[in-house]
Scaffold this motif. Structure first.
Motif, PDB file in Angstrom:
ATOM      1  N   VAL A   1      56.812 123.996 134.248  1.00 48.22           N
ATOM      2  CA  VAL A   1      56.168 124.694 135.364  1.00 48.22           C
ATOM      3  C   VAL A   1      55.926 123.719 136.521  1.00 48.22           C
ATOM      4  CG1 VAL A   1      55.063 126.492 133.977  1.00 48.22           C
ATOM      5  CG2 VAL A   1      53.874 124.333 134.356  1.00 48.22           C
ATOM      6  N   LYS A   2      56.134 124.211 137.726  1.00 49.83           N
ATOM      7  CA  LYS A   2      56.006 123.355 138.914  1.00 49.83           C
ATOM      8  C   LYS A   2      54.549 123.066 139.232  1.00 49.83           C
ATOM      9  CE  LYS A   2      60.317 125.160 140.842  1.00 49.83           C
ATOM     10  NZ  LYS A   2      60.933 125.970 141.929  1.00 49.83           N
ATOM     11  N   GLU A   3      53.703 124.068 139.118  1.00 50.33           N
ATOM     12  CA  GLU A   3      52.274 123.911 139.371  1.00 50.33           C
ATOM     13  C   GLU A   3      51.546 123.876 138.028  1.00 50.33           C
ATOM     14  OE1 GLU A   3      51.074 123.484 142.355  1.00 50.33           O
ATOM     15  OE2 GLU A   3      52.938 123.895 143.438  1.00 50.33           O
ATOM     16  N   GLU A   4      50.734 122.825 137.779  1.00 55.40           N
ATOM     17  CA  GLU A   4      50.084 122.681 136.477  1.00 55.40           C
ATOM     18  C   GLU A   4      48.989 123.719 136.255  1.00 55.40           C
ATOM     19  OE1 GLU A   4      48.792 118.740 135.646  1.00 55.40           O
ATOM     20  OE2 GLU A   4      50.852 117.976 135.451  1.00 55.40           O
ATOM     21  N   THR A   5      48.403 124.232 137.314  1.00 54.79           N
ATOM     22  CA  THR A   5      47.431 125.329 137.208  1.00 54.79           C
ATOM     23  C   THR A   5      47.792 126.377 138.244  1.00 54.79           C
ATOM     24  OG1 THR A   5      45.878 124.328 138.789  1.00 54.79           O
ATOM     25  CG2 THR A   5      45.576 123.794 136.455  1.00 54.79           C
ATOM     26  N   GLY A   6      47.447 127.616 137.945  1.00 53.84           N
ATOM     27  CA  GLY A   6      47.751 128.666 138.900  1.00 53.84           C
ATOM     28  C   GLY A   6      47.160 130.002 138.499  1.00 53.84           C
ATOM     29  N   THR A   7      47.178 130.932 139.435  1.00 55.12           N
ATOM     30  CA  THR A   7      46.721 132.300 139.207  1.00 55.12           C
ATOM     31  C   THR A   7      47.802 133.253 139.691  1.00 55.12           C
ATOM     32  OG1 THR A   7      44.372 131.741 139.433  1.00 55.12           O
ATOM     33  CG2 THR A   7      44.986 134.043 139.788  1.00 55.12           C
ATOM     34  N   ILE A   8      48.117 134.231 138.860  1.00 55.63           N
ATOM     35  CA  ILE A   8      49.148 135.223 139.194  1.00 55.63           C
ATOM     36  C   ILE A   8      48.457 136.582 139.295  1.00 55.63           C
ATOM     37  CG2 ILE A   8      51.385 136.174 138.540  1.00 55.63           C
ATOM     38  CD1 ILE A   8      51.406 133.727 136.452  1.00 55.63           C
ATOM     39  N   GLU A   9      48.725 137.286 140.373  1.00 52.26           N
ATOM     40  CA  GLU A   9      48.065 138.575 140.603  1.00 52.26           C
ATOM     41  C   GLU A   9      49.081 139.587 141.083  1.00 52.26           C
ATOM     42  OE1 GLU A   9      44.113 140.303 142.977  1.00 52.26           O
ATOM     43  OE2 GLU A   9      44.703 138.189 143.151  1.00 52.26           O
TER      44      GLU A   9
ATOM     45  N   SER B   1      56.071 144.177 137.982  1.00 49.56           N
ATOM     46  CA  SER B   1      55.036 143.986 138.991  1.00 49.56           C
ATOM     47  C   SER B   1      55.382 144.688 140.294  1.00 49.56           C
ATOM     48  CB  SER B   1      54.845 142.496 139.280  1.00 49.56           C
ATOM     49  OG  SER B   1      54.171 141.840 138.233  1.00 49.56           O
ATOM     50  N   THR B   2      54.341 145.150 140.968  1.00 43.42           N
ATOM     51  CA  THR B   2      54.467 145.691 142.313  1.00 43.42           C
ATOM     52  C   THR B   2      53.282 145.196 143.124  1.00 43.42           C
ATOM     53  OG1 THR B   2      54.526 147.712 143.662  1.00 43.42           O
ATOM     54  CG2 THR B   2      53.257 147.803 141.627  1.00 43.42           C
ATOM     55  N   ARG B   3      53.432 145.168 144.438  1.00 47.26           N
ATOM     56  CA  ARG B   3      52.326 144.790 145.316  1.00 47.26           C
ATOM     57  C   ARG B   3      51.560 146.016 145.798  1.00 47.26           C
ATOM     58  NH1 ARG B   3      51.013 139.780 144.194  1.00 47.26           N
ATOM     59  NH2 ARG B   3      52.868 138.468 144.012  1.00 47.26           N
TER      60      ARG B   3
ATOM     61  N   VAL C   1      55.087 139.517 131.687  1.00 53.67           N
ATOM     62  CA  VAL C   1      55.593 139.894 133.017  1.00 53.67           C
ATOM     63  C   VAL C   1      55.249 138.816 134.047  1.00 53.67           C
ATOM     64  CG1 VAL C   1      55.438 141.603 134.880  1.00 53.67           C
ATOM     65  CG2 VAL C   1      55.448 142.356 132.492  1.00 53.67           C
ATOM     66  N   HIS C   2      54.032 138.328 134.018  1.00 55.31           N
ATOM     67  CA  HIS C   2      53.617 137.344 135.014  1.00 55.31           C
ATOM     68  C   HIS C   2      54.347 136.017 134.865  1.00 55.31           C
ATOM     69  CE1 HIS C   2      49.604 139.297 136.490  1.00 55.31           C
ATOM     70  NE2 HIS C   2      50.691 139.820 137.039  1.00 55.31           N
ATOM     71  N   MET C   3      54.659 135.622 133.633  1.00 54.56           N
ATOM     72  CA  MET C   3      55.438 134.396 133.465  1.00 54.56           C
ATOM     73  C   MET C   3      56.860 134.580 134.027  1.00 54.56           C
ATOM     74  SD  MET C   3      53.522 132.044 132.243  1.00 54.56           S
ATOM     75  CE  MET C   3      52.177 132.752 133.199  1.00 54.56           C
TER      76      MET C   3
END
Length: 305
Positions: free
Chosen positions: A187-195, A208-210, A248-250
């Motif tokens: 993973v490029k970012e060691e921590t993160g939030t996916i929404e 996913s959809t926005r 899905v988020h991964m």
């Protein structure tokens, strides 16, 4: 460091004074804090092992939750030997049970509930048979589910009332749901939030959809624990609990879970889906006790690092 132990309590017997594994509580504190202060020769890892193996008794009752709250005048005793092995069935083991709840560790490959194609040998049917051994009228109630190929902690209720209490106040009751995920790539970012907002199509695939009008709001937090050139081991915390949310988020961030062909994985280096429900912490719906359960990291997950 605070002093939690009364060393000269008048009514304490000579035998108790001699017993280095007997302690008395003088002020309210968390069990882990108390044990570390009472046994400075033991490491945090040693103390957690005692809790895991049910060797810590509070007022003669085995306690495994490190954040259990102790009250003044309670006693804490350390047993010399491990408690009997948890009750095991094919596909799962029961790690906690009282008159209201059952907490299990489910194996990968075991269904949470029956499907049209497979009615028997799922976590629900196994536990239903288990409670009926005591009384044929006993029943079991689903609180939440894990995907078939996901292993780890699940909770079931032993009455419809308790099921309702848990489901109606799920966000307030559940204090921590932590998963371990092995992903393809570093993973490029060691921590993160996916929404995003999650939608299920007719083929039963979630995406996913926005658009908030077309899906259910989903928030996933992750932190890298280990990484190699080809894989990452992530600690994943759910702020919401949607179907296939982590998977899905991964995929959304370009690092699908190993073995998850449905959601974009091209490799299967450990011969299973790389997802495990690791930690479950919640407030008991009846006793209001702080409950905490943690399972070992699956050995296959560590093979890659």
């Amino acid at each position: 460091m605070k002093e939690f132990i009364k060393k000269d309590k008048p009514q304490q017997t000579k035998e108790a004074k001699k017993n280095k594994n007997h302690f008395e509580v003088t002020e309210e504190t968390q069990l882990l804090t108390f044990l570390l202060a009472s046994m400075p020769h033991k490491s945090r890892h040693n103390v957690k092992a005692l809790l895991r193996d049910k060797q810590v008794l509070v007022d003669n009752r085995a306690i495994t939750q490190f954040n259990h709250i102790l009250k003044p005048n309670q006693t804490v005793d350390i047993k010399d030997s491990k408690a009997p092995q948890e009750q095991r069935y094919k596909g799962l083991k029961i790690i906690f049970e009282d008159q209201y709840l059952i907490i299990i560790e489910k194996n990968e490959g075991t269904l949470s509930i029956a499907t049209e194609k497979q009615k028997l040998h799922n976590a629900y049917s196994i536990l239903s048979d288990h409670v009926k051994k005591e009384d044929p009228r006993n029943r079991i109630f689903v609180v939440h589910r894990l995907d078939r190929e996901t292993s780890g902690l699940m909770m079931f209720a032993k009455s419809e009332k308790v099921q309702g209490l848990l489901q109606e106040s799920w966000n307030a009751t559940i204090q921590e749901r932590t998963y371990l995920a092995v992903t393809e790539g570093k993973v490029k970012e060691e921590t993160g939030t996916i929404e995003s907002y999650l939608v299920e199509n007719k083929a039963l695939t979630v995406y996913s959809t926005r658009n908030p009008d077309h899906g259910k709001h989903a928030i996933t937090h992750y932190e890298a624990i280990k990484s190699s050139e080809n894989n990452s081991l992530l600690k994943v915390n759910l702020e919401t609990g949607r179907k296939n949310q982590i998977r899905v988020h991964m995929k959304d961030i370009g690092f699908p879970i190993v073995g998850d062909e449905k959601y974009g994985a091209k490799t299967d280096p450990i011969g299973r889906l790389g997802l495990h429900a690791w930690v479950l912490a919640f407030v008991h719906p009846i006793t209001n006790e702080q409950m905490y359960f943690e399972t070992p990291i699956p050995k296959k997950f560590l093979w890659l690092f």
